[in-house]
Write a protein that holds these residues in place. Structure first.
Motif, PDB file in Angstrom:
ATOM      1  N   PRO A 197       2.364   4.562   2.053  1.00 24.80           N
ATOM      2  CA  PRO A 197       0.541   4.629   1.498  1.00 24.80           C
ATOM      3  C   PRO A 197       1.068   2.594   0.774  1.00 24.80           C
ATOM      4  O   PRO A 197       2.622   1.740   0.898  1.00 24.80           O
ATOM      5  N   ASP A 198       0.221   2.266   0.491  1.00 26.79           N
ATOM      6  CA  ASP A 198       0.687   0.586   0.271  1.00 26.79           C
ATOM      7  C   ASP A 198       1.245   0.614  -1.134  1.00 26.79           C
ATOM      8  O   ASP A 198       1.494   2.175  -2.066  1.00 26.79           O
ATOM      9  N   VAL A 199       2.295  -0.115  -1.567  1.00 24.35           N
ATOM     10  CA  VAL A 199       2.818  -0.286  -3.083  1.00 24.35           C
ATOM     11  C   VAL A 199       2.422  -0.328  -3.763  1.00 24.35           C
ATOM     12  O   VAL A 199       1.740  -1.937  -4.166  1.00 24.35           O
ATOM     13  N   GLN A 200       2.716  -0.191  -4.630  1.00 23.28           N
ATOM     14  CA  GLN A 200       2.184  -0.215  -6.140  1.00 23.28           C
ATOM     15  C   GLN A 200       3.669  -1.275  -7.106  1.00 23.28           C
ATOM     16  O   GLN A 200       4.453  -1.060  -6.431  1.00 23.28           O
ATOM     17  N   LEU A 201       2.783  -1.274  -8.315  1.00 22.67           N
ATOM     18  CA  LEU A 201       3.187  -2.780  -8.906  1.00 22.67           C
ATOM     19  C   LEU A 201       5.016  -1.788  -9.227  1.00 22.67           C
ATOM     20  O   LEU A 201       5.608  -2.383  -9.659  1.00 22.67           O
ATOM     21  N   VAL A 202       4.670  -0.185  -9.836  1.00 19.59           N
ATOM     22  CA  VAL A 202       5.601   0.546 -10.573  1.00 19.59           C
ATOM     23  C   VAL A 202       7.008   0.535  -9.329  1.00 19.59           C
ATOM     24  O   VAL A 202       7.744   0.460  -9.534  1.00 19.59           O
ATOM     25  N   HIS A 203       6.569   0.350  -7.737  1.00 22.82           N
ATOM     26  CA  HIS A 203       7.444  -0.631  -6.848  1.00 22.82           C
ATOM     27  C   HIS A 203       7.654  -0.649  -6.648  1.00 22.82           C
ATOM     28  O   HIS A 203       9.146  -1.484  -5.903  1.00 22.82           O
ATOM     29  N   GLY A 204       7.353  -2.310  -7.119  1.00 28.79           N
ATOM     30  CA  GLY A 204       7.603  -3.870  -6.522  1.00 28.79           C
ATOM     31  C   GLY A 204       6.655  -4.482  -6.421  1.00 28.79           C
ATOM     32  O   GLY A 204       5.719  -4.535  -7.385  1.00 28.79           O
ATOM     33  N   VAL A 205       6.265  -5.541  -5.772  1.00 28.42           N
ATOM     34  CA  VAL A 205       5.564  -6.169  -5.753  1.00 28.42           C
ATOM     35  C   VAL A 205       4.877  -5.694  -4.793  1.00 28.42           C
ATOM     36  O   VAL A 205       4.624  -4.647  -3.507  1.00 28.42           O
ATOM     37  N   PRO A 206       3.078  -6.155  -5.551  1.00 26.40           N
ATOM     38  CA  PRO A 206       1.841  -5.036  -4.879  1.00 26.40           C
ATOM     39  C   PRO A 206       1.751  -5.311  -3.501  1.00 26.40           C
ATOM     40  O   PRO A 206       1.828  -6.223  -2.958  1.00 26.40           O
ATOM     41  N   SER A 207       0.386  -4.335  -2.882  1.00 23.38           N
ATOM     42  CA  SER A 207       0.451  -4.120  -1.194  1.00 23.38           C
ATOM     43  C   SER A 207      -1.163  -5.535  -1.856  1.00 23.38           C
ATOM     44  O   SER A 207      -2.807  -4.511  -1.591  1.00 23.38           O
ATOM     45  N   LEU A 208      -1.049  -6.383  -2.175  1.00 19.85           N
ATOM     46  CA  LEU A 208      -2.033  -7.483  -3.100  1.00 19.85           C
ATOM     47  C   LEU A 208      -3.310  -7.450  -1.345  1.00 19.85           C
ATOM     48  O   LEU A 208      -3.972  -8.288  -1.550  1.00 19.85           O
ATOM     49  N   LEU A 209      -2.198  -8.081  -0.333  1.00 21.54           N
ATOM     50  CA  LEU A 209      -3.139  -8.656   0.670  1.00 21.54           C
ATOM     51  C   LEU A 209      -3.425  -8.017   1.571  1.00 21.54           C
ATOM     52  O   LEU A 209      -3.923  -7.905   3.092  1.00 21.54           O
ATOM     53  N   LYS A 210      -3.687  -6.385   1.275  1.00 20.12           N
ATOM     54  CA  LYS A 210      -3.636  -5.334   2.354  1.00 20.12           C
ATOM     55  C   LYS A 210      -5.501  -5.668   3.001  1.00 20.12           C
ATOM     56  O   LYS A 210      -5.753  -5.207   4.025  1.00 20.12           O
ATOM     57  N   ASP A 211      -6.566  -6.626   1.913  1.00 20.76           N
ATOM     58  CA  ASP A 211      -7.764  -6.999   2.666  1.00 20.76           C
ATOM     59  C   ASP A 211      -7.281  -7.915   4.404  1.00 20.76           C
ATOM     60  O   ASP A 211      -8.893  -7.994   5.239  1.00 20.76           O
ATOM     61  N   TYR A 212      -5.931  -7.946   5.220  1.00 14.74           N
ATOM     62  CA  TYR A 212      -6.074  -9.061   5.829  1.00 14.74           C
ATOM     63  C   TYR A 212      -5.720  -8.844   6.450  1.00 14.74           C
ATOM     64  O   TYR A 212      -5.302  -8.518   7.598  1.00 14.74           O
ATOM     65  N   ARG A 213      -5.866  -6.857   6.513  1.00 10.28           N
ATOM     66  CA  ARG A 213      -4.929  -6.080   7.507  1.00 10.28           C
ATOM     67  C   ARG A 213      -5.796  -6.642   8.916  1.00 10.28           C
ATOM     68  O   ARG A 213      -5.178  -6.074  10.062  1.00 10.28           O
ATOM     69  N   ASP A 214      -7.131  -6.477   9.312  1.00 11.63           N
ATOM     70  CA  ASP A 214      -7.905  -6.706  10.486  1.00 11.63           C
ATOM     71  C   ASP A 214      -7.800  -8.123  10.815  1.00 11.63           C
ATOM     72  O   ASP A 214      -8.213  -8.781  11.453  1.00 11.63           O
ATOM     73  N   SER A 215      -6.857  -9.194   9.744  1.00 10.58           N
ATOM     74  CA  SER A 215      -7.046 -10.548  10.123  1.00 10.58           C
ATOM     75  C   SER A 215      -6.730 -10.406  11.846  1.00 10.58           C
ATOM     76  O   SER A 215      -5.824  -9.816  12.255  1.00 10.58           O
ATOM     77  N   GLU A 216      -6.807 -11.889  12.226  1.00 10.08           N
ATOM     78  CA  GLU A 216      -5.741 -12.288  14.332  1.00 10.08           C
ATOM     79  C   GLU A 216      -4.055 -11.786  13.578  1.00 10.08           C
ATOM     80  O   GLU A 216      -3.489 -12.117  13.602  1.00 10.08           O
ATOM     81  N   LEU A 217      -4.231 -12.507  12.135  1.00 19.38           N
ATOM     82  CA  LEU A 217      -2.786 -12.786  11.483  1.00 19.38           C
ATOM     83  C   LEU A 217      -2.011 -11.418  12.095  1.00 19.38           C
ATOM     84  O   LEU A 217      -1.101 -11.676  12.513  1.00 19.38           O
ATOM     85  N   PHE A 218      -2.386 -10.198  10.945  1.00 24.99           N
ATOM     86  CA  PHE A 218      -2.224  -9.234  11.409  1.00 24.99           C
ATOM     87  C   PHE A 218      -1.508  -8.331  12.227  1.00 24.99           C
ATOM     88  O   PHE A 218      -0.878  -8.252  12.410  1.00 24.99           O
ATOM     89  N   ARG A 219      -3.040  -9.257  13.099  1.00 29.44           N
ATOM     90  CA  ARG A 219      -2.805  -8.254  14.560  1.00 29.44           C
ATOM     91  C   ARG A 219      -1.652  -8.710  15.330  1.00 29.44           C
ATOM     92  O   ARG A 219      -0.670  -8.140  15.796  1.00 29.44           O
TER      93      ARG A 219
END
Length: 109
Positions: free
Chosen positions: A41-63
């Motif tokens: 699962p995505d990281v939540q703020l209570v556990h650390g720096v949150p997964s704020l860039l999740k919208d970029y997972r379909d990008s060429e860079l993420f691939r």
């Protein structure tokens, strides 16, 4: 980093701010990409720096980062392609193993 940047003439406060900012950016990228690569699962703020860039997972860079990281798990003993966020560092320190395609799984009869 402190001794090297100090020798380059950077002041103490600038070094601290720069290093902390770099650590936060790395954590932001790591927490947005790496857990997802393993189906976690995505990281939540209570556990650390949150997964704020999740919208970029379909990008060429993420691939490209995913493909590079998959090589880490396919290399014998998982030795190589350690750096998820900055794969160039694997080339700098000699741990880059390239892209390793998945093995064909033989169908059972």
């Amino acid at each position: 980093a402190y001794p090297v940047l100090s020798l380059l003439g950077w002041s103490g406060p600038v070094i601290v701010v720069t290093v902390v900012a770099a650590l936060l950016v790395h954590a932001l990228v790591w927490n947005s990409l790496h857990p997802n690569m393993h189906g976690l699962p995505d990281v939540q703020l209570v556990h650390g720096v949150p997964s704020l860039l999740k919208d970029y997972r379909d990008s060429e860079l993420f691939r490209r980062l995913r493909t590079n990281h998959e090589g880490h798990h396919r290399a014998e003993g998982a030795h190589g392609n350690y750096n998820v966020c900055c794969p160039l560092m694997d080339q700098v320190v000699g741990t880059y193993v390239g892209e390793i395609p998945p093995q064909e799984v033989a169908a059972s009869a």
